[in-house]
Design a protein around this motif. Sequence first.
Motif, PDB file in Angstrom:
ATOM      1  N   GLN A   4       0.819  -1.166   0.141  1.00  0.00           N
ATOM      2  CA  GLN A   4      -0.027  -0.059  -0.049  1.00  0.00           C
ATOM      3  C   GLN A   4       0.826   1.122  -0.089  1.00  0.00           C
ATOM      4  N   ALA A   5       2.045   1.306   0.780  1.00  0.00           N
ATOM      5  CA  ALA A   5       2.725   2.423   0.752  1.00  0.00           C
ATOM      6  C   ALA A   5       3.274   2.659  -0.549  1.00  0.00           C
ATOM      7  N   GLU A   6       3.851   1.667  -1.228  1.00  0.00           N
ATOM      8  CA  GLU A   6       4.598   1.604  -2.367  1.00  0.00           C
ATOM      9  C   GLU A   6       3.695   2.208  -3.563  1.00  0.00           C
ATOM     10  N   MET A   7       2.359   1.996  -3.533  1.00  0.00           N
ATOM     11  CA  MET A   7       1.386   2.154  -4.413  1.00  0.00           C
ATOM     12  C   MET A   7       1.151   3.990  -4.416  1.00  0.00           C
ATOM     13  N   ARG A   8       1.481   4.404  -3.204  1.00  0.00           N
ATOM     14  CA  ARG A   8       1.034   5.838  -2.894  1.00  0.00           C
ATOM     15  C   ARG A   8       2.213   6.775  -3.271  1.00  0.00           C
ATOM     16  N   VAL A   9       3.365   6.083  -3.731  1.00  0.00           N
ATOM     17  CA  VAL A   9       4.598   7.238  -4.221  1.00  0.00           C
ATOM     18  C   VAL A   9       4.774   7.295  -5.656  1.00  0.00           C
ATOM     19  N   GLY A  10       5.293   8.604  -6.092  1.00  0.00           N
ATOM     20  CA  GLY A  10       5.645   8.683  -7.466  1.00  0.00           C
ATOM     21  C   GLY A  10       4.699   8.174  -8.516  1.00  0.00           C
ATOM     22  N   GLU A  11       4.998   7.666  -9.442  1.00  0.00           N
ATOM     23  CA  GLU A  11       3.883   7.544 -10.666  1.00  0.00           C
ATOM     24  C   GLU A  11       2.782   6.741 -10.042  1.00  0.00           C
ATOM     25  N   ASN A  12       2.982   5.886  -9.028  1.00  0.00           N
ATOM     26  CA  ASN A  12       2.084   4.663  -8.589  1.00  0.00           C
ATOM     27  C   ASN A  12       0.823   5.754  -7.788  1.00  0.00           C
ATOM     28  N   ASN A  13       1.099   6.884  -7.543  1.00  0.00           N
ATOM     29  CA  ASN A  13       0.154   7.749  -6.873  1.00  0.00           C
ATOM     30  C   ASN A  13      -0.949   8.071  -7.746  1.00  0.00           C
ATOM     31  N   HIS A  18       1.392  12.551 -15.140  1.00  0.00           N
ATOM     32  CA  HIS A  18       2.391  12.522 -15.882  1.00  0.00           C
ATOM     33  C   HIS A  18       2.935  13.419 -17.207  1.00  0.00           C
ATOM     34  N   ASP A  19       2.071  14.488 -17.324  1.00  0.00           N
ATOM     35  CA  ASP A  19       2.355  15.686 -18.238  1.00  0.00           C
ATOM     36  C   ASP A  19       3.390  16.564 -17.707  1.00  0.00           C
ATOM     37  N   LEU A  20       3.777  16.520 -16.380  1.00  0.00           N
ATOM     38  CA  LEU A  20       4.708  17.397 -15.937  1.00  0.00           C
ATOM     39  C   LEU A  20       6.157  16.909 -16.084  1.00  0.00           C
ATOM     40  N   THR A  21       7.217  17.730 -16.571  1.00  0.00           N
ATOM     41  CA  THR A  21       8.793  17.559 -16.865  1.00  0.00           C
ATOM     42  C   THR A  21       8.879  17.351 -15.303  1.00  0.00           C
ATOM     43  N   ASP A  22      10.269  16.684 -15.279  1.00  0.00           N
ATOM     44  CA  ASP A  22      10.996  16.709 -13.737  1.00  0.00           C
ATOM     45  C   ASP A  22      11.017  18.244 -13.220  1.00  0.00           C
ATOM     46  N   GLU A  23      11.480  18.994 -14.101  1.00  0.00           N
ATOM     47  CA  GLU A  23      11.861  20.332 -13.661  1.00  0.00           C
ATOM     48  C   GLU A  23      10.524  21.104 -13.106  1.00  0.00           C
ATOM     49  N   GLU A  24       9.023  20.908 -13.871  1.00  0.00           N
ATOM     50  CA  GLU A  24       7.997  21.482 -13.336  1.00  0.00           C
ATOM     51  C   GLU A  24       7.536  20.828 -12.092  1.00  0.00           C
ATOM     52  N   ARG A  25       7.867  19.626 -11.680  1.00  0.00           N
ATOM     53  CA  ARG A  25       7.367  18.847 -10.882  1.00  0.00           C
ATOM     54  C   ARG A  25       8.367  19.350  -9.542  1.00  0.00           C
ATOM     55  N   ALA A  70      -4.794  28.597 -14.866  1.00  0.00           N
ATOM     56  CA  ALA A  70      -4.089  27.766 -14.085  1.00  0.00           C
ATOM     57  C   ALA A  70      -2.698  27.606 -14.401  1.00  0.00           C
ATOM     58  N   TRP A  71      -1.983  27.362 -13.246  1.00  0.00           N
ATOM     59  CA  TRP A  71      -0.637  27.474 -13.100  1.00  0.00           C
ATOM     60  C   TRP A  71       0.026  26.359 -14.094  1.00  0.00           C
ATOM     61  N   LYS A  72      -0.963  25.272 -14.062  1.00  0.00           N
ATOM     62  CA  LYS A  72      -0.113  24.020 -14.870  1.00  0.00           C
ATOM     63  C   LYS A  72      -0.300  24.466 -16.454  1.00  0.00           C
ATOM     64  N   LYS A  73      -1.441  25.060 -16.860  1.00  0.00           N
ATOM     65  CA  LYS A  73      -1.748  25.117 -18.302  1.00  0.00           C
ATOM     66  C   LYS A  73      -1.105  26.392 -19.041  1.00  0.00           C
ATOM     67  N   TYR A  74      -0.978  27.499 -18.271  1.00  0.00           N
ATOM     68  CA  TYR A  74      -0.533  28.935 -18.696  1.00  0.00           C
ATOM     69  C   TYR A  74       0.619  29.134 -18.022  1.00  0.00           C
ATOM     70  N   LYS A  75       1.689  28.442 -18.606  1.00  0.00           N
ATOM     71  CA  LYS A  75       3.167  28.607 -17.733  1.00  0.00           C
ATOM     72  C   LYS A  75       3.572  29.785 -18.095  1.00  0.00           C
ATOM     73  N   LYS A  76       3.240  30.420 -19.139  1.00  0.00           N
ATOM     74  CA  LYS A  76       3.882  32.079 -19.195  1.00  0.00           C
ATOM     75  C   LYS A  76       3.259  32.968 -18.478  1.00  0.00           C
ATOM     76  N   GLY A 100     -12.551  22.374 -10.040  1.00  0.00           N
ATOM     77  CA  GLY A 100     -11.009  21.708 -10.002  1.00  0.00           C
ATOM     78  C   GLY A 100     -10.046  22.376 -10.059  1.00  0.00           C
ATOM     79  N   ARG A 101      -8.981  21.658 -10.444  1.00  0.00           N
ATOM     80  CA  ARG A 101      -7.806  22.356 -10.603  1.00  0.00           C
ATOM     81  C   ARG A 101      -6.769  21.941 -11.925  1.00  0.00           C
ATOM     82  N   GLY A 102      -6.153  22.977 -12.230  1.00  0.00           N
ATOM     83  CA  GLY A 102      -5.288  22.728 -13.524  1.00  0.00           C
ATOM     84  C   GLY A 102      -5.736  23.212 -14.888  1.00  0.00           C
ATOM     85  N   ASP A 103      -6.849  23.466 -14.928  1.00  0.00           N
ATOM     86  CA  ASP A 103      -7.613  24.122 -16.288  1.00  0.00           C
ATOM     87  C   ASP A 103      -8.524  25.059 -16.034  1.00  0.00           C
TER      88      ASP A 103
END
Length: 126
Positions: A4-13, A18-25, A70-76, A100-103
């Motif tokens: 259960q703990a493994e399923m909550r971290v990183g890509e398993n959360n 998945h659309d964010l770059t490592d820098e954006e994350r 939105a922060w995510k969609k309108y980066k500029k 919601g969030r993101g849009d």
Amino acid sequence: GCYQAEMRVGENNGMYDHDLTDEERKERENKRISNPKYNKWRRKVYKRDGYLCRCCHRYGGKVAAHHIYAWKKYKKLRYTVSNGITLCKSCHVQFHSIYGRGDNTRKQLTSFFKSKQETFIFGAGI
């Protein structure tokens, strides 16, 4: 390890984006804590708005600098002061529970403000 703990971290959360770059994350993780650009933007939004919720006009208490587009969609627009607005915690939570969030957009914010004004003036929803 615990499955259960493994399923909550990183890509398993389930909230992993998945659309964010490592820098954006990384920028997102540090946004409120140590990102000087974000903190400068937030302080400028609060100062411009006089620490007043622009929706319900409540002064004082906990406030949030809300991104109109939105922060995510309108980066500029992330650090553009005109893309921010001060909302009290209550209005900010209500807004995101509806839209919601993101849009998020100005059209949504305008609609939210109108519905809040009608509730206040006409007692809708009571």
